[in-house]
Design a protein around this motif. Structure first.
Motif, PDB file in Angstrom:
ATOM      1  N   THR A  86      37.778  35.487  41.206  1.00 49.46           N
ATOM      2  CA  THR A  86      38.126  34.876  42.231  1.00 49.46           C
ATOM      3  C   THR A  86      38.914  34.322  42.108  1.00 49.46           C
ATOM      4  O   THR A  86      38.628  32.594  41.525  1.00 49.46           O
ATOM      5  CB  THR A  86      36.432  34.457  42.656  1.00 49.46           C
ATOM      6  N   THR A  87      40.083  33.757  42.604  1.00 49.44           N
ATOM      7  CA  THR A  87      41.021  32.143  41.971  1.00 49.44           C
ATOM      8  C   THR A  87      40.894  31.630  42.959  1.00 49.44           C
ATOM      9  O   THR A  87      40.755  32.131  44.097  1.00 49.44           O
ATOM     10  CB  THR A  87      42.265  32.723  41.354  1.00 49.44           C
ATOM     11  N   ARG A  90      40.240  33.599  46.400  1.00 53.09           N
ATOM     12  CA  ARG A  90      41.105  34.943  46.768  1.00 53.09           C
ATOM     13  C   ARG A  90      39.706  36.224  45.519  1.00 53.09           C
ATOM     14  O   ARG A  90      40.410  35.943  44.161  1.00 53.09           O
ATOM     15  CB  ARG A  90      42.320  35.011  46.564  1.00 53.09           C
ATOM     16  N   THR A  91      38.733  36.889  46.108  1.00 50.91           N
ATOM     17  CA  THR A  91      38.519  37.220  44.668  1.00 50.91           C
ATOM     18  C   THR A  91      39.242  38.918  44.594  1.00 50.91           C
ATOM     19  O   THR A  91      39.837  39.614  46.096  1.00 50.91           O
ATOM     20  CB  THR A  91      36.774  37.991  45.339  1.00 50.91           C
ATOM     21  N   MET A  92      39.490  38.862  43.726  1.00 48.19           N
ATOM     22  CA  MET A  92      40.505  40.524  43.069  1.00 48.19           C
ATOM     23  C   MET A  92      39.141  41.631  42.361  1.00 48.19           C
ATOM     24  O   MET A  92      39.128  41.050  40.986  1.00 48.19           O
ATOM     25  CB  MET A  92      41.511  40.496  43.008  1.00 48.19           C
ATOM     26  N   TRP A 112      47.148  36.950  42.195  1.00 44.64           N
ATOM     27  CA  TRP A 112      45.669  36.270  41.159  1.00 44.64           C
ATOM     28  C   TRP A 112      46.484  35.275  40.346  1.00 44.64           C
ATOM     29  O   TRP A 112      46.081  34.473  39.789  1.00 44.64           O
ATOM     30  CB  TRP A 112      45.056  37.301  40.598  1.00 44.64           C
ATOM     31  N   TYR A 113      47.548  36.011  39.613  1.00 44.93           N
ATOM     32  CA  TYR A 113      48.536  35.691  38.634  1.00 44.93           C
ATOM     33  C   TYR A 113      49.011  34.381  39.205  1.00 44.93           C
ATOM     34  O   TYR A 113      48.404  33.401  38.451  1.00 44.93           O
ATOM     35  CB  TYR A 113      49.406  36.813  38.014  1.00 44.93           C
ATOM     36  N   ASN A 140      48.183  32.356  41.249  1.00 45.38           N
ATOM     37  CA  ASN A 140      47.150  31.510  41.353  1.00 45.38           C
ATOM     38  C   ASN A 140      46.351  30.714  40.067  1.00 45.38           C
ATOM     39  O   ASN A 140      46.229  29.686  40.654  1.00 45.38           O
ATOM     40  CB  ASN A 140      45.713  32.174  42.524  1.00 45.38           C
ATOM     41  N   LEU A 141      46.086  31.472  39.502  1.00 40.38           N
ATOM     42  CA  LEU A 141      45.454  31.052  37.393  1.00 40.38           C
ATOM     43  C   LEU A 141      47.121  29.989  37.313  1.00 40.38           C
ATOM     44  O   LEU A 141      46.574  28.692  36.781  1.00 40.38           O
ATOM     45  CB  LEU A 141      45.768  32.002  37.204  1.00 40.38           C
ATOM     46  N   ALA A 195      38.577  29.536  37.060  1.00 38.62           N
ATOM     47  CA  ALA A 195      38.559  30.501  37.680  1.00 38.62           C
ATOM     48  C   ALA A 195      37.389  30.883  37.854  1.00 38.62           C
ATOM     49  O   ALA A 195      36.615  30.725  36.934  1.00 38.62           O
ATOM     50  CB  ALA A 195      39.103  32.748  37.411  1.00 38.62           C
TER      51      ALA A 195
END
Length: 137
Positions: free
Chosen positions: A34-35, A44-46, A72-73, A75-76, A82
């Motif tokens: 989760t980011t 956002r969870t992936m 997600w990348y 976002n990080l 995270a």
């Protein structure tokens, strides 16, 4: 919701209902990441594939071999903290992009577990980023 997001949601639901155990493409190697959305600030969870490396978990921004990196990348990169769910455990982690020879070592360790990743680099025309997740004490 797109077909891909619907599939991811099914994996997330299965993961949480079965204490971190899932089938299909993620069997044996899933974690939920989760980011914080870089633009929206929304969680956002992936589901992502991971590799254990000592105290760290290593994830791969493969995005199924698509030319763009996964959300997600990005976002990080914007917010490197995270939430990680692995098995029945949930914790906060710092994300660090791994580069150079360490990246190559981790990538090579992952390929026997997910040989299709090698094709992802070829298809995407880009090196797949490798990210280390380190538990925050």
């Amino acid at each position: 919701m797109s077909e891909r997001l619907q599939l991811n949601q099914k994996v997330i639901d299965e993961f949480r209902a079965a204490a971190g155990i899932v089938g299909g493409d993620f069997q044996g190697v899933p974690l939920l990441l989760t980011t914080t959305g870089a633009r929206t600030g929304t969680p956002r969870t992936m589901p992502v594939t991971y590799l254990a490396d000592g105290d760290r978990l290593i994830v791969f921004a493969a995005n199924g071999g698509r030319p763009n990196r996964p959300g997600w990348y990005h976002n990080l990169l914007a917010a490197p903290t995270a939430t990680v769910e692995v098995g029945t455990e949930t914790y906060q982690a710092d994300a660090t992009v791994v580069e150079g020879s360490e990246r190559d070592r981790l990538w090579a360790r992952q390929l026997p577990h997910t040989p299709y990743f090698e094709d992802f680099e070829t298809r995407s025309g880009r090196p797949i980023p490798v990210i280390a997740l380190t538990r925050i004490a």
